[in-house]
Design a protein around this motif. Sequence first.
Motif, PDB file in Angstrom:
ATOM      1  N   GLY A 178     -39.587  33.197 125.893  1.00  0.00           N
ATOM      2  CA  GLY A 178     -39.193  33.623 127.136  1.00  0.00           C
ATOM      3  C   GLY A 178     -38.733  34.870 127.196  1.00  0.00           C
ATOM      4  O   GLY A 178     -39.055  35.783 128.256  1.00  0.00           O
ATOM      5  N   GLU A 199     -40.611  37.741 129.367  1.00  0.00           N
ATOM      6  CA  GLU A 199     -40.030  38.369 130.606  1.00  0.00           C
ATOM      7  C   GLU A 199     -40.231  39.668 130.493  1.00  0.00           C
ATOM      8  O   GLU A 199     -40.445  40.468 131.556  1.00  0.00           O
ATOM      9  N   GLY A 216     -48.341  31.517 126.889  1.00  0.00           N
ATOM     10  CA  GLY A 216     -47.994  30.375 127.826  1.00  0.00           C
ATOM     11  C   GLY A 216     -46.865  30.672 128.874  1.00  0.00           C
ATOM     12  O   GLY A 216     -46.961  30.434 130.066  1.00  0.00           O
ATOM     13  N   LYS A 217     -45.956  31.188 128.419  1.00  0.00           N
ATOM     14  CA  LYS A 217     -44.827  31.544 129.070  1.00  0.00           C
ATOM     15  C   LYS A 217     -45.091  32.520 130.217  1.00  0.00           C
ATOM     16  O   LYS A 217     -44.827  32.429 131.312  1.00  0.00           O
ATOM     17  N   ALA A 253     -47.775  33.314 131.325  1.00  0.00           N
ATOM     18  CA  ALA A 253     -48.658  32.721 132.415  1.00  0.00           C
ATOM     19  C   ALA A 253     -47.995  31.976 133.425  1.00  0.00           C
ATOM     20  O   ALA A 253     -48.411  32.009 134.484  1.00  0.00           O
ATOM     21  N   ASP A 254     -46.990  31.344 133.152  1.00  0.00           N
ATOM     22  CA  ASP A 254     -46.074  30.593 134.006  1.00  0.00           C
ATOM     23  C   ASP A 254     -45.433  31.616 135.002  1.00  0.00           C
ATOM     24  O   ASP A 254     -45.362  31.367 136.345  1.00  0.00           O
ATOM     25  N   PHE A 255     -44.826  32.648 134.444  1.00  0.00           N
ATOM     26  CA  PHE A 255     -44.178  33.689 135.249  1.00  0.00           C
ATOM     27  C   PHE A 255     -45.339  34.391 136.230  1.00  0.00           C
ATOM     28  O   PHE A 255     -44.820  34.491 137.370  1.00  0.00           O
ATOM     29  N   ARG A 258     -47.970  33.143 137.303  1.00  0.00           N
ATOM     30  CA  ARG A 258     -48.519  32.265 138.465  1.00  0.00           C
ATOM     31  C   ARG A 258     -47.399  32.131 139.490  1.00  0.00           C
ATOM     32  O   ARG A 258     -47.395  31.940 140.714  1.00  0.00           O
ATOM     33  N   ALA A 259     -46.149  32.043 139.295  1.00  0.00           N
ATOM     34  CA  ALA A 259     -44.917  32.122 140.012  1.00  0.00           C
ATOM     35  C   ALA A 259     -45.101  33.339 140.942  1.00  0.00           C
ATOM     36  O   ALA A 259     -44.543  33.158 142.060  1.00  0.00           O
TER      37      ALA A 259
END
Length: 309
Positions: free
Chosen positions: A97, A101, A157-158, A160-162, A164-165
């Motif tokens: 993360g 970030e 992967g992390k 990608a989550d950020f 997409r948000a």
Amino acid sequence: MNIVWLESETLAVPLPRPACPHQWTEYPYTTKEQLHARIAEADILIINKVKIGQAELDAAPRLKMIQLVATGMDNVDQAACRARGVKVSNVVNYGPGSVAEHAMACILQLTRRVPEWQALVHDGSWSASRFFCLHTLPMNSLDQMTLGILGSGAIGGKLADFARAFGMAVVHIERQGASSVREGYVSFEHGLAHCDVISLHCPLNDQTRGLFGDEVIAKMKPGAILVNTARGALVQFAAVKAALERDHLGGVALDVLDVEPPPKDHLMVSWQHPRCIITPHIAWGTESAQSNVGRLAIKHVDEFLAENQ
């Protein structure tokens, strides 16, 4: 067991101590000239970036384990360690993360052009404006952009989550020269041509060293942003500089360079550009990530000690 921690100043938080009985010696940093004397009586070495090769193994006849407080192990001659029966252990996924970030922060800075807007405030452009705001620099919304991730580990992967948000479309890019494209991936060439942002999270090896040079960068979508929080030598700096100066690249963020710390005359240190962000290999360095890397490193030491007492 005599445990020697050679680089305590590479972490901003102290390492916990192993639970098993041991003798602990700690140095804030260790030069090449100091190294052999400091490891002569060591059973376990804890290191970050100190280089351990055959000569160092010969200087440490009692050595049984090398524990890195890092993921990368390219500073340790692993073949020589195997031949000597020295266990080499690293730490993985201690702060995905934190790195993600940082990469996301760079993407936001470059897409919203924050450094350039700040410069326009301080050079008087805003004060001289007829209106309440400036429209000097065009900007795109993230929800209109595609992020390409090269390297599909925990950090990618992390990120990608950020992304997409924030509404970004996200694709995973296949390795260059792959004979087939894995399910859920796009080809390397497709990723270059269609992604508005490419973020690098792949390892450094013979196939990836210098990968983003003139030829590959020329195939990137005009105006695309390149982010590298992985290994500095994945990119060729002269190619990055040239692509930014001719406006083929819309921005570059590098948290890593090929030599660290870099000399003052390093191209990426001596040259500045409003759309080039250079940070000092600190994407990983939140306090929680540093605490995690220390905790996991000492956990591995404890497990080794429990098995070998």
